[in-house]
Design a protein around this motif. Structure first.
Motif, mmCIF file in Angstrom:
data_model
loop_
_atom_site.group_PDB
_atom_site.id
_atom_site.type_symbol
_atom_site.label_atom_id
_atom_site.label_comp_id
_atom_site.label_asym_id
_atom_site.label_seq_id
_atom_site.Cartn_x
_atom_site.Cartn_y
_atom_site.Cartn_z
ATOM 1 N N THR A 80 -8.206 18.738 90.601
ATOM 2 C CA THR A 80 -7.212 18.033 91.409
ATOM 3 C C THR A 80 -7.401 16.537 91.254
ATOM 4 O O THR A 80 -8.529 16.050 91.247
ATOM 5 N N VAL A 81 -6.280 15.838 91.105
ATOM 6 C CA VAL A 81 -6.327 14.380 90.916
ATOM 7 C C VAL A 81 -5.326 13.715 91.862
ATOM 8 O O VAL A 81 -4.441 14.381 92.396
ATOM 9 N N HIS A 137 0.272 22.829 91.842
ATOM 10 C CA HIS A 137 0.940 22.097 92.907
ATOM 11 C C HIS A 137 0.990 20.618 92.523
ATOM 12 O O HIS A 137 0.142 19.827 92.926
ATOM 13 N N ASP A 186 0.703 17.774 94.967
ATOM 14 C CA ASP A 186 -0.637 17.550 95.503
ATOM 15 C C ASP A 186 -1.608 17.058 94.438
ATOM 16 O O ASP A 186 -2.792 16.886 94.737
ATOM 17 N N ASN A 194 -2.696 18.942 92.341
ATOM 18 C CA ASN A 194 -3.595 20.102 92.293
ATOM 19 C C ASN A 194 -3.142 21.042 91.176
ATOM 20 O O ASN A 194 -2.186 21.792 91.320
ATOM 21 N N GLY A 196 -9.481 21.741 94.450
ATOM 22 C CA GLY A 196 -8.519 21.298 95.458
ATOM 23 C C GLY A 196 -8.358 22.292 96.582
ATOM 24 O O GLY A 196 -8.187 21.912 97.736
#
Lengths: 470, 470
Positions: free
Chosen positions: B343-344, B372, B375, B377, B415
């Motif tokens: 996740t970033v 996602h 997000d 994610n 995430g």
């Protein structure tokens, strides 16, 4: 008293100009906004960055010197009163808004930034940071985070905790840790971000925070609903929510509060009614208008004698400002103002308001009640005089009964003000011995020498009196 | 192996019918949805209430027997694999929705309640519980809380953590604690509610939860934006948010994923484009229509070759279901499916997708990416074969590089899937040694004998390989 050899090491870190152990300097930070708590710190230290704080903490940790981090000291739980001496840590050099990131909808701030200054900068970009404690004109973000501050918009938008997504903090051992980030989702390890929010500086010193922003609502409307019956006002609150409308603000003021606030703010508030609800909705215009109309109807059905929509933003702002001034207004009545923070499920507000009135009569006190009705978060406030020992004893007993009643109704002893020293004796009512033991274990694990804001959250002796007269 | 004397004490608590140490019974709970992790428990125990759990925990704590709480085992981090043996604790007798409170907008549930069942009950009352992990048809609320599950609606509505407002939990010492309540605000002590959410059963066994609900949005609309350029899709995501629109869902699927999902779901998804965004907005009709139109324009400006709005709820539901089926669809390709969770910050999605593709080419792997996007994610997923040691080594190296890249971009190693055993070796990348030490101190304070889901979150040795082939 800090030994001269330790003073030398501390001044070597922060510079002599940022170390103050003069009597006058220490006196200024011997108290906060909480009445009847005062204790002299040994020194007031103003670090310039996290590295300096790490250096200070290491010295304090090895010498058992308490550290009390302090923003503007507007808290109402004696959370920043240096009751065990030591160092008061100020953030006057760490007060910048570092970055507003419009792609990730975040703002990164230093703990000493003033809440309203940051809000203004954020809103200038069309973004929104909802938590708005009444003290926001002078409170700091660091203080808001340490106390998990609420405000008037909590019902729809939540509290400070709901917007903190990343932290930098210095632990008792001097380690600097980073939690979270500019991330909508992060489950890498325990949620230290939220553990630190509301921990009152007892687990670590927060040195930077990344806060989540949302788009600024397009419009906002404000109205006042007037009642001759407290219960009708409380029932309106429950009915609005159960009709699936979540207004931005749903505030309650009883008659005694209204009178005092009007006397202070002079904006034409009605003082001949038993209670008012201050109701706001924000969002897209169509939705706001629809919700306002529905809420006005609900209030009338539930017994409001009048519903008045503010005709301009200036009028609306005057109403909000008046509500935010409630504490200041009440503080003019008598030398000592005891403002509490009992919170119940919102379905229980009518019962709680009734109980507060009964308890105040029982003890011959005048308690004004206002607060965030939509959150079930009431602020029963008792103007008193700390020099009158008999009165203070009655105040203590009354508030103890109020806390017990709140717990009985499924509530809590503090919704948004924090525990500090003030409410530590009552924490067991909410958490039980087992809950307190578990929290103490966490405190002890992260701060084994108990140097980080010692004496806060956990009472030294169980069930002390609420107000310690000196 | 559990001694017969201890088995007797455990069966005395739960009844013989709720204690299973047969080989077949144990085999069923020797693994979860995470590929390549398997370990036999010594017994499978199904308590009927918190008191029974307290009794079980006390026995385990004094005899150093691990306890692994398990919902439906749909997690993807080996969070419920009993890697150190002991007892797997099932919640099949504690699976009720206890109360839906329409005045306080809460639902109180037992941990074994199936997520979708609870959501359906809540929606039947016009209320909304937003967290919707892809596994929600079979996942349990207890599992969702332990892993802090996300879902497709995280961007606008947040994740499980944002809806848990009260917990009952049994600690390692057998104490039963209650946190929070039906309260919009509560700052009485440390935020144990959120500390426990996402703690993967390592701090206590959750026995009841109170969840916050919100009004069910009036309408919802769904559209697909098609791209021949991955970066254009990623840029659309950033632009939508920076234009201050927060859609309910903003999902990304790349071409390899699209092909597999369409082959599985057969609903007419385009397979000749490089990427699609699945975009949903919910709320009042006027707002939804306005936002959908604005987002469609943004997607086109950023290079979408087509934007298609679902013409019916059935069509929309088919799209959502197809997206939720991505893992199942990908799992048909090869025997082992390694699905990750890097996740970033959402501004970095384009860079992250590009990096994943480069890394997959470098190691000669086929990595499908979906997730996602709103997000930040992403779920890079590698169909592989655990029996092919050379391939698995390349998979491990590739994912290590992906995690390092995510951290480099300000992101995190997970995430929404949790750390478990799977990602424990990488936790240090995100938290540093100092952060891990602090979290371990908390774990040790609450579970000194390390009986609660031992081996999860914290790696035994630092930086192990991601997949342990047996």
């Amino acid at each position: 008293m800090i030994e001269s050899q330790i003073k030398d090491r501390l001044t070597a870190i922060v510079g002599a100009e940022n170390y103050d152990d003069s009597k006058a300097g220490r006196l200024v930070y011997s108290y906060d906004a909480t009445p009847n708590f005062q204790a002299m710190p040994d020194a007031v230290v103003s670090p310039r960055d996290a590295q300096e704080i790490a250096g200070i903490i290491k010295i304090c940790n090895s010498s058992n010197i308490p550290i009390v981090p302090r923003g503007s000291g507007t808290n109402l739980c004696a959370g920043t009163c240096p009751t065990e001496g030591g160092i008061v840590l100020l953030f006057r050099h760490m007060n910048r808004v570092l970055e507003i990131d419009e792609e990730n909808l975040t703002v990164t701030v230093q703990p000493g930034a003033i809440t309203l200054d940051m809000i203004n900068q954020v809103e200038a970009r069309g973004l929104f940071y909802p938590p708005d404690p009444s003290s926001m004109k002078i409170s700091t973000i660091g203080g808001n985070i340490n106390e998990n501050s609420g405000g008037l918009r909590g019902l729809k938008y939540g509290v400070t905790r709901d917007y903190v997504i990343g932290l930098e903090a210095v632990l008792a051992n001097g380690d600097i840790i980073k939690t979270g980030g500019k991330l909508a989702k992060d489950v890498a390890g325990y949620d230290f971000t939220r553990l630190f929010v509301g921990s009152e500086g007892t687990l670590g010193i927060i040195t930077e925070a990344t806060l989540k922003l949302i788009p600024l609502p397009e419009t906002k409307k404000t109205m006042l609903a007037l009642y001759q019956d407290l219960e009708a006002a409380a029932k309106s609150v429950s009915k609005i929510i159960s009709q699936k409308i979540i207004p931005a603000t749903l505030e309650f003021l009883d008659q005694p509060t209204l009178k005092v606030v009007e006397d202070f703010a002079q904006i034409g508030l009605p003082t001949d009614v038993q209670a008012v609800l201050l109701i706001e909705q924000d969002g897209p215009l169509e939705v706001v208008e629809r919700d306002m109309q529905k809420m006005a109807e609900i209030c009338k059905v539930k017994g409001a004698i009048s519903v008045q929509v503010a005709q301009s933003e200036a009028e609306a702002e005057a109403l909000r400002t008046a509500r935010r001034a409630a504490l200041s207004a009440l503080a003019r009545l008598k030398p000592t103002t005891i403002l509490e923070d009992a919170t119940v499920p919102r379905s229980e507000i009518a019962k709680m308001v009734k109980a507060i009135n009964e308890i105040s009569h029982k003890y011959g006190l005048s308690i004004c009640t206002f607060g965030h009705a939509g959150d079930g978060n009431l602020h029963p406030t008792c103007p008193a005089d700390a020099r009158d020992h008999d009165e203070m004893e009655r105040v203590e007993k009354a508030f103890e009964e109020i806390f017990i009643k709140a717990i009985e109704l499924g509530g809590t002893i503090t919704g948004e003000h924090g525990v500090g020293v003030m409410k530590a004796p009552y924490l067991e009512l909410k958490l039980g011995q087992e809950g307190i033991a578990a929290m103490k274990a966490v405190k002890n694990a992260l701060d084994p020498n108990n140097i980080l804001n010692p004496g806060k959250v956990f009472a030294k002796d169980s069930r002390k009196r609420v107000v310690v007269t000196k």
